[in-house]
Design a protein around this motif. Structure first.
Motif, PDB file in Angstrom:
ATOM      1  N   ALA A 193     -50.099  13.372  42.059  1.00  0.00           N
ATOM      2  CA  ALA A 193     -48.913  12.575  41.753  1.00  0.00           C
ATOM      3  C   ALA A 193     -49.261  11.095  41.659  1.00  0.00           C
ATOM      4  N   VAL A 194     -48.823  10.463  40.572  1.00  0.00           N
ATOM      5  CA  VAL A 194     -48.998   9.012  40.432  1.00  0.00           C
ATOM      6  C   VAL A 194     -47.741   8.267  40.848  1.00  0.00           C
ATOM      7  N   LEU A 195     -46.639   9.010  40.972  1.00  0.00           N
ATOM      8  CA  LEU A 195     -45.371   8.457  41.436  1.00  0.00           C
ATOM      9  C   LEU A 195     -44.741   9.451  42.387  1.00  0.00           C
ATOM     10  N   CYS A 196     -44.343   8.983  43.548  1.00  0.00           N
ATOM     11  CA  CYS A 196     -43.648   9.826  44.521  1.00  0.00           C
ATOM     12  C   CYS A 196     -42.404   9.104  45.013  1.00  0.00           C
ATOM     13  N   ILE A 197     -41.314   9.831  45.081  1.00  0.00           N
ATOM     14  CA  ILE A 197     -40.052   9.302  45.593  1.00  0.00           C
ATOM     15  C   ILE A 197     -39.587  10.224  46.707  1.00  0.00           C
ATOM     16  N   GLU A 198     -39.225   9.646  47.842  1.00  0.00           N
ATOM     17  CA  GLU A 198     -38.754  10.444  48.964  1.00  0.00           C
ATOM     18  C   GLU A 198     -37.437   9.888  49.488  1.00  0.00           C
ATOM     19  N   GLY A 199     -36.399  10.715  49.454  1.00  0.00           N
ATOM     20  CA  GLY A 199     -35.123  10.376  50.083  1.00  0.00           C
ATOM     21  C   GLY A 199     -34.467   9.120  49.554  1.00  0.00           C
ATOM     22  N   VAL A 200     -34.628   8.859  48.261  1.00  0.00           N
ATOM     23  CA  VAL A 200     -34.097   7.608  47.707  1.00  0.00           C
ATOM     24  C   VAL A 200     -32.585   7.689  47.537  1.00  0.00           C
ATOM     25  N   GLY A 201     -31.907   6.669  48.006  1.00  0.00           N
ATOM     26  CA  GLY A 201     -30.470   6.538  47.821  1.00  0.00           C
ATOM     27  C   GLY A 201     -30.131   5.129  47.386  1.00  0.00           C
ATOM     28  N   LYS A 202     -28.970   4.994  46.757  1.00  0.00           N
ATOM     29  CA  LYS A 202     -28.525   3.677  46.298  1.00  0.00           C
ATOM     30  C   LYS A 202     -27.018   3.593  46.405  1.00  0.00           C
ATOM     31  N   LYS A 203     -26.555   2.501  47.042  1.00  0.00           N
ATOM     32  CA  LYS A 203     -25.128   2.214  47.123  1.00  0.00           C
ATOM     33  C   LYS A 203     -24.840   0.879  46.465  1.00  0.00           C
ATOM     34  N   PHE A 204     -23.710   0.796  45.775  1.00  0.00           N
ATOM     35  CA  PHE A 204     -23.150  -0.474  45.327  1.00  0.00           C
ATOM     36  C   PHE A 204     -21.876  -0.679  46.138  1.00  0.00           C
ATOM     37  N   GLY A 205     -21.979  -1.487  47.190  1.00  0.00           N
ATOM     38  CA  GLY A 205     -20.850  -1.604  48.103  1.00  0.00           C
ATOM     39  C   GLY A 205     -20.641  -0.288  48.826  1.00  0.00           C
ATOM     40  N   THR A 206     -19.451   0.279  48.694  1.00  0.00           N
ATOM     41  CA  THR A 206     -19.164   1.568  49.334  1.00  0.00           C
ATOM     42  C   THR A 206     -19.385   2.739  48.388  1.00  0.00           C
ATOM     43  N   ILE A 207     -19.764   2.444  47.155  1.00  0.00           N
ATOM     44  CA  ILE A 207     -19.952   3.502  46.153  1.00  0.00           C
ATOM     45  C   ILE A 207     -21.399   3.967  46.164  1.00  0.00           C
TER      46      ILE A 207
END
Length: 266
Positions: free
Chosen positions: A20-34
């Motif tokens: 793997a050249v890219l690994c993502i683990e447990g990524v989350g993103k919020k904009f304010g409460t969204i």
């Protein structure tokens, strides 16, 4: 042991693919409460082409922007090569610069400088970011413009180019920085279908040449025929992924079945 080493070890335990050249683990993103991304795990191998599809608002473009830190994630870890970004820590400027040098990005809009010629648009970042001389940058730019069929447009301004031509210039500009991974965010969505075929042809050629790519797209034929793997997102999560033809022809998730039926019946 420093925190970066610890993050890398934890990541490798969860994502076992050594290529793997890219690994993502447990990524989350919020904009304010969204919340727009939730607990996304993903890996990418060298030379692999992955198409990300799904309904509008499912977090596809946000995921790309989190990968290159245009939108820093609020949770999780992203590793590109030897660069590890942990959302719980503020990344250093050096790590951000190293990460972004590994990634090329092509957006829906072309974002070309209107006051610069086509050649200057492709050459400028090489001189600023890579420290190439004007001659070196221009030589590399001409190689890439020839590759996408636009060498004859080098001396004119972007406004005199069609939308498809401008997007091919934007692809050349991204490639000029010699990225390890190319990220495409719906690169044909602003183009007429016929013009979009020009851009898809260039992307197909890149895939055939072994370029590692992630493509957020509504082009279902491209997803099935060109990508190695399809990832389907909905409501900020990956809900199905697998070999492209298997996912596109025989999806297992009921939500994916409904989405593919809807886009094919339009």
């Amino acid at each position: 042991m420093n925190s970066m080493t610890t993050s890398t070890i934890n990541l490798s335990k969860k994502i076992s693919d050594p290529s793997a050249v890219l690994c993502i683990e447990g990524v989350g993103k919020k904009f304010g409460t969204i919340r727009v991304l939730e607990d996304v795990d993903f890996s990418l191998r060298s030379g692999e082409v992955v198409a990300i599809i799904g309904p509008s608002g499912s977090g596809k473009s946000t995921l790309l922007r989190c990968i290159n830190q245009l939108e820093p994630p609020t949770e999780g870890i992203i590793r590109v090569g030897d660069v590890v970004i942990d959302a719980t820590k503020t990344p250093s400027k050096q790590d951000l610069a190293r990460l972004q040098k590994k990634l090329g990005m092509v957006f829906q809009s072309f974002n070309l400088f209107p006051h610069l010629t086509v050649l200057e648009n492709v050459s400028l970042a090489q001189r600023k970011v890579l420290g190439r001389s004007k001659r070196e940058a221009d030589d590399r730019s001409m190689q890439l413009l020839t590759r996408v069929g636009l060498a004859a447009k080098a001396g004119i301004y972007p406004s005199r180019c069609s939308g498809g031509q401008q997007q091919r210039i934007a692809i050349s500009r991204a490639l000029a920085l010699d990225p390890e991974i190319m990220l495409f965010d719906e690169p044909t969505s602003a183009l007429d279908p016929e013009v979009g075929l020009e851009v898809l042809a260039v992307m197909r050629e890149l895939a055939d040449s072994g370029m590692t790519m992630i493509v957020v797209t509504h082009e279902m034929r491209f997803a099935e025929q060109v990508s190695d793997r399809v990832v389907v997102m909905a409501e900020g999560r990956i809900i199905e992924q697998g070999p492209s033809k298997e996912v596109m022809r025989n999806p297992q998730n009921e939500r994916v079945q409904r989405f593919l039926t809807a886009v094919r019946d339009r």
